[in-house]
Design a protein around this motif. Structure first.
Motif, PDB file in Angstrom:
ATOM      1  N   GLU A 185       0.837  -1.204   0.000  1.00 47.74           N
ATOM      2  CA  GLU A 185       0.000   0.000   0.000  1.00 47.74           C
ATOM      3  C   GLU A 185       0.873   1.256   0.000  1.00 47.74           C
ATOM      4  O   GLU A 185       0.605   2.223  -0.714  1.00 47.74           O
ATOM      5  N   ASN A 186       1.913   1.238   0.811  1.00 50.03           N
ATOM      6  CA  ASN A 186       2.834   2.372   0.851  1.00 50.03           C
ATOM      7  C   ASN A 186       3.467   2.593  -0.514  1.00 50.03           C
ATOM      8  O   ASN A 186       3.608   3.727  -0.998  1.00 50.03           O
ATOM      9  N   TYR A 187       3.824   1.486  -1.166  1.00 49.91           N
ATOM     10  CA  TYR A 187       4.526   1.556  -2.446  1.00 49.91           C
ATOM     11  C   TYR A 187       3.649   2.126  -3.542  1.00 49.91           C
ATOM     12  O   TYR A 187       4.137   2.720  -4.499  1.00 49.91           O
TER      13      TYR A 187
ATOM     14  N   TYR B 191       1.211   9.903  -1.816  1.00 44.75           N
ATOM     15  CA  TYR B 191       0.623  10.846  -0.859  1.00 44.75           C
ATOM     16  C   TYR B 191       1.688  11.235   0.190  1.00 44.75           C
ATOM     17  O   TYR B 191       1.730  12.351   0.655  1.00 44.75           O
ATOM     18  N   HIS B 192       2.544  10.250   0.505  1.00 45.47           N
ATOM     19  CA  HIS B 192       3.545  10.466   1.553  1.00 45.47           C
ATOM     20  C   HIS B 192       4.887  10.952   1.007  1.00 45.47           C
ATOM     21  O   HIS B 192       5.795  11.238   1.784  1.00 45.47           O
ATOM     22  N   CYS B 193       5.042  10.999  -0.343  1.00 47.53           N
ATOM     23  CA  CYS B 193       6.393  11.189  -0.896  1.00 47.53           C
ATOM     24  C   CYS B 193       7.014  12.539  -0.526  1.00 47.53           C
ATOM     25  O   CYS B 193       8.161  12.605  -0.093  1.00 47.53           O
TER      26      CYS B 193
ATOM     27  N   SER C  25       8.044  12.558   3.149  1.00 49.98           N
ATOM     28  CA  SER C  25       8.929  11.523   3.693  1.00 49.98           C
ATOM     29  C   SER C  25      10.159  11.234   2.847  1.00 49.98           C
ATOM     30  O   SER C  25      11.105  10.619   3.328  1.00 49.98           O
ATOM     31  N   HIS C  26      10.130  11.614   1.565  1.00 50.69           N
ATOM     32  CA  HIS C  26      11.227  11.218   0.669  1.00 50.69           C
ATOM     33  C   HIS C  26      11.872  12.430  -0.011  1.00 50.69           C
ATOM     34  O   HIS C  26      11.780  12.584  -1.245  1.00 50.69           O
ATOM     35  N   PRO C  27      12.526  13.304   0.736  1.00 50.58           N
ATOM     36  CA  PRO C  27      13.129  14.468   0.082  1.00 50.58           C
ATOM     37  C   PRO C  27      14.143  14.091  -0.997  1.00 50.58           C
ATOM     38  O   PRO C  27      14.202  14.744  -2.047  1.00 50.58           O
TER      39      PRO C  27
ATOM     40  N   GLN D 209      13.342   4.731   4.474  1.00 49.96           N
ATOM     41  CA  GLN D 209      12.284   5.630   4.947  1.00 49.96           C
ATOM     42  C   GLN D 209      10.927   4.921   4.911  1.00 49.96           C
ATOM     43  O   GLN D 209      10.128   5.020   5.847  1.00 49.96           O
ATOM     44  N   ASP D 210      10.668   4.202   3.834  1.00 51.01           N
ATOM     45  CA  ASP D 210       9.388   3.485   3.727  1.00 51.01           C
ATOM     46  C   ASP D 210       9.264   2.387   4.788  1.00 51.01           C
ATOM     47  O   ASP D 210       8.187   2.175   5.344  1.00 51.01           O
ATOM     48  N   ILE D 211      10.362   1.701   5.035  1.00 50.38           N
ATOM     49  CA  ILE D 211      10.318   0.631   6.040  1.00 50.38           C
ATOM     50  C   ILE D 211       9.972   1.213   7.408  1.00 50.38           C
ATOM     51  O   ILE D 211       9.155   0.657   8.152  1.00 50.38           O
TER      52      ILE D 211
HETATM   53 FE    FE Z   1       7.571   5.683  -0.099  1.00 48.69          FE
END
Ligand code: FE
Ligand code: FES
Length: 365
Positions: free
Chosen positions: A180-182, A186-188, A191-193, A321-323
């Motif tokens: 689902e995260n992958y 929405y979170h990028c 959370s993922h600069p 970060q995703d983990i």
């Molecule tokens: Fe991600």
């Protein structure tokens, strides 16, 4: 999905049968076993699977289970053999899986060798990418599905690549939380600069994360880059020498190509200079393996054409970060008060559609 889908061993056991033992799963690349007799062994959802090259043009998949008493006869994870001899009682199989020798059990006397070949695993090679399917029934063929993505993929000449790096991450969370995260960005931005230096979140939504594109088991899986970026890297500059038809000085802008199989996720994603193949493998209802394999041009040399640390950096940072996000989500989902909240129709349509595909495979929709 209700919280029990992320926690219950009984649901997990059904998922193995209905999803992971039914879908095509990425196994490896043909370049990893180039010569007759070369083999690779991998643990895939509780089975030890061997893929061996029999002749220059044929690969076979078998379960690593001796037909005599079940010994896992292939003890190394890779190598080159003329035949498989089980170390336990020396039953011997040729590279096509046929039993050719069983000491003190003559063929046709007490047993018929033809009845005791190795258990086969369905296998398809598409553009050098080797997929296996662990179902006993014949699965629907993979090539027609993936061929829809072949026009652009041909540009990187996927038969002319080699694996440069592999990382296996163990995630303390249910595999669907990672999926689902992958499947949403929405979170990028939050959370993922590093990822967002080159990734275009806007294009991702315009072209990829739409319900239209993501309902299917097989779909395009390109990562959309921002205009002006040559590849997915820390700064948008190349991390290896160009692949396929691409030449320095004439590189297309923001090129990306790929495809994926879901919900048992195998995702192949390439840019002009390198690619990543990512696979999600459940270990238990609350542990998951995320395997990333980086590919470069077959002639690229480490140290001159690419640096390993730069090749893997942006995905490695993003994966970690995703983990973190997913492991904390798992802990939250364990709460007795957890109920699933609404998904954003514009930002999380792929999550909804992947779960729809999942429920269909589970026979619940
Ligand atoms: Fe991600
Ligand atoms: Fe393999 Fe006996 S278990 S030969």
């Amino acid at each position: 999905l209700p919280r029990e889908y992320y926690l219950e061993p009984e649901i997990y056991a059904r998922e193995l049968d209905s999803v992971f033992l039914r879908q095509w799963l990425y196994f490896g690349h043909a370049s990893e076993i180039p010569a007759p007799g070369d083999y690779l062994v991998q643990e895939i959802v509780g089975e030890s699977v061997i893929v061996v090259r029999d002749t220059p043009d044929s690969l076979h998949g078998f379960l690593n289970v001796c037909r005599h008493r079940g010994y896992q006869f292939c003890e190394e994870t890779r190598g080159n053999l003329k035949r498989f001899t089980c170390p336990y009682h020396s039953w011997t199989y040729d590279l096509g899986g046929r039993l050719i020798r069983a000491p003190s059990l003559a063929d046709g006397a007490s047993i018929v060798y033809g009845d005791w070949g190795l258990h086969r695993v369905h296998l398809e090679v598409w553009k050098g990418f080797v997929f296996v399917c662990l179902s006993e029934a014949q699965p629907s063929p993979l090539a027609p599905e993936l061929s829809r993505h072949s026009a652009q993929l041909a540009r990187i000449q996927p038969e002319r690549i080699k694996k440069a790096a592999e990382t296996r991450y163990v995630i303390n969370a249910n595999w669907k939380l990672f999926l689902e995260n992958y499947l949403e960005c929405y979170h990028c931005r939050g959370s993922h600069p590093e990822f967002c230096v080159t990734l275009s979140v806007a294009k991702q939504y315009e072209e990829l994360f739409t319900a239209r594109n993501t309902v299917a088991e097989y779909n395009g899986g390109t990562l959309k880059l921002k205009t002006g970026m040559q590849t997915l890297s820390m700064d948008g500059r190349l991390v290896s020498s160009p692949l396929g038809e691409f030449r320095m000085g004439e590189l297309p802008d923001a090129f990306s190509v790929g495809f994926s199989v879901q919900p048992a996720l195998s995702r192949i994603s390439f840019h002009v200079d390198h690619g990543v193949v990512q696979t999600l493998r459940p270990i238990s209802e609350n542990q998951t393996e995320w395997i990333n394999r980086w590919f470069v041009h077959v002639d690229a040399e480490e140290g001159s054409d690419y640096e390993l640390s730069e090749l893997v950096k942006v995905w490695d940072i993003t994966n970690r970060q995703d983990i973190h996000l997913v492991e904390r989500t798992q802990r939250g989902v364990k709460s007795r008060r957890y109920v699933p909240g609404p998904l954003s129709p514009s930002r999380e349509p792929a999550v909804a559609s992947a779960l729809q595909t999942y429920l269909t495979l589970m026979g619940e929709e």
